[in-house]
Write an enzyme that holds these catalytic residues in place. Structure first.
Site, mmCIF file in Angstrom:
data_model
loop_
_atom_site.group_PDB
_atom_site.id
_atom_site.type_symbol
_atom_site.label_atom_id
_atom_site.label_comp_id
_atom_site.label_asym_id
_atom_site.label_seq_id
_atom_site.Cartn_x
_atom_site.Cartn_y
_atom_site.Cartn_z
ATOM 1 N N HIS A 124 1.487 -1.335 -7.638
ATOM 2 C CA HIS A 124 0.389 -0.155 -7.877
ATOM 3 C C HIS A 124 0.589 0.829 -9.063
ATOM 4 C CE1 HIS A 124 -1.813 -0.259 -4.076
ATOM 5 N NE2 HIS A 124 -0.780 -0.282 -3.420
ATOM 6 N N GLN B 251 -2.718 6.192 -5.324
ATOM 7 C CA GLN B 251 -3.427 5.814 -4.032
ATOM 8 C C GLN B 251 -3.961 7.056 -3.653
ATOM 9 O OE1 GLN B 251 -0.185 3.152 -2.251
ATOM 10 N NE2 GLN B 251 -2.075 2.554 -1.255
ATOM 11 N N GLY C 15 4.871 2.729 2.393
ATOM 12 C CA GLY C 15 4.754 3.321 1.291
ATOM 13 C C GLY C 15 3.736 3.885 0.796
ATOM 14 N N HIS D 172 5.384 -4.242 -3.696
ATOM 15 C CA HIS D 172 4.200 -3.786 -3.344
ATOM 16 C C HIS D 172 3.849 -2.487 -4.313
ATOM 17 C CE1 HIS D 172 0.482 -3.497 -0.655
ATOM 18 N NE2 HIS D 172 0.746 -2.241 -1.201
ATOM 19 N N GLU D 173 4.444 -1.555 -3.690
ATOM 20 C CA GLU D 173 4.296 -0.149 -4.577
ATOM 21 C C GLU D 173 4.374 -0.096 -5.735
ATOM 22 O OE1 GLU D 173 2.993 1.968 -2.607
ATOM 23 O OE2 GLU D 173 3.387 0.840 -0.825
ATOM 24 N N CYS E 92 -2.229 -2.512 2.960
ATOM 25 C CA CYS E 92 -2.006 -1.551 2.029
ATOM 26 C C CYS E 92 -2.903 -0.530 2.694
ATOM 27 C CB CYS E 92 -2.605 -2.068 0.976
ATOM 28 S SG CYS E 92 -2.644 -0.828 -0.348
ATOM 29 N N LEU E 93 -2.562 0.954 2.304
ATOM 30 C CA LEU E 93 -3.445 2.094 3.072
ATOM 31 C C LEU E 93 -4.737 1.925 1.964
ATOM 32 C CD1 LEU E 93 -0.746 4.849 3.786
ATOM 33 C CD2 LEU E 93 -1.872 3.341 5.144
HETATM 34 ZN ZN ZN Z 1 -0.604 -0.852 -1.236
#
Ligand code: ZN
Length: 169
Positions: A135, A51, A46, A131-132, A89-90
């Site tokens: 953000h 991000q 995701g 999670h997403e 997380c990226l």
């Molecule tokens: Zn993340």
């Protein structure tokens, strides 16, 4: 199609609130394709637009590798149950941490054509939505981690709900 530059924890943009998408533009469609490319490149499941440095309420996801999902202006309208497992997380590369999330969420969002839809998500998909979407409100999972963040390669002796683990998003 292009890989975009990821923003990492410590970059203040990750703590900002993303703005709603009012209409879909060609520029945003290209952004969405680039978000998928960037997510797949780094083996994520995701990715939120912030991000890659764009403060718009756009999320892409592909939890099972077969069903790419685009969420525009998503909200969680129901949540129930509980699951505890690892997240990564990226934007926080090389780390994982244990987070408790709802087992089930109902999501309301718009698709890439700005058509409204609802989705019932369970398990990993529910975790990924939580999670997403956070953000978009400037929240990283690291603020919910139970215990310490761990290095991805430092395997703990006991895995909690290993099948709920995911490498990123
Ligand atoms: Zn993340």
């Amino acid at each position: 199609m292009a890989i975009r530059k990821l923003r990492y924890e410590g970059d203040p943009i990750l703590n900002k609130i993303s703005k709603p998408v009012e209409r879909m533009t060609l520029r945003q469609k290209i952004l969405i394709q680039d978000m998928f490319d960037t997510m797949y490149e780094d083996m994520g499941v995701g990715l939120a637009a912030v991000q890659v440095g764009v403060l718009r309420r756009i999320v892409v996801m592909n939890v099972d590798g077969e069903h790419p999902l685009v969420f525009i202006n998503p909200e969680i309208i129901e949540r129930d149950g509980e699951q505890t497992g690892d997240e990564g997380c990226l934007s926080v590369p090389g780390k994982v941490g244990t987070v408790t999330r709802p087992m089930h969420v109902k999501v309301r969002a718009q698709d890439i054509n700005m058509q409204p839809f609802e989705l019932d998500a369970e398990g990993l998909l529910a975790r990924c939505c939580c999670h997403e979407f956070e953000h978009l409100d400037g929240i990283l999972y690291t603020s919910h981690v139970e215990g310490e963040l761990r290095d991805v390669n430092a395997e703990p002796e006991i895995r909690v709900e290993e099948d709920e683990e995911f490498q990123d998003n």
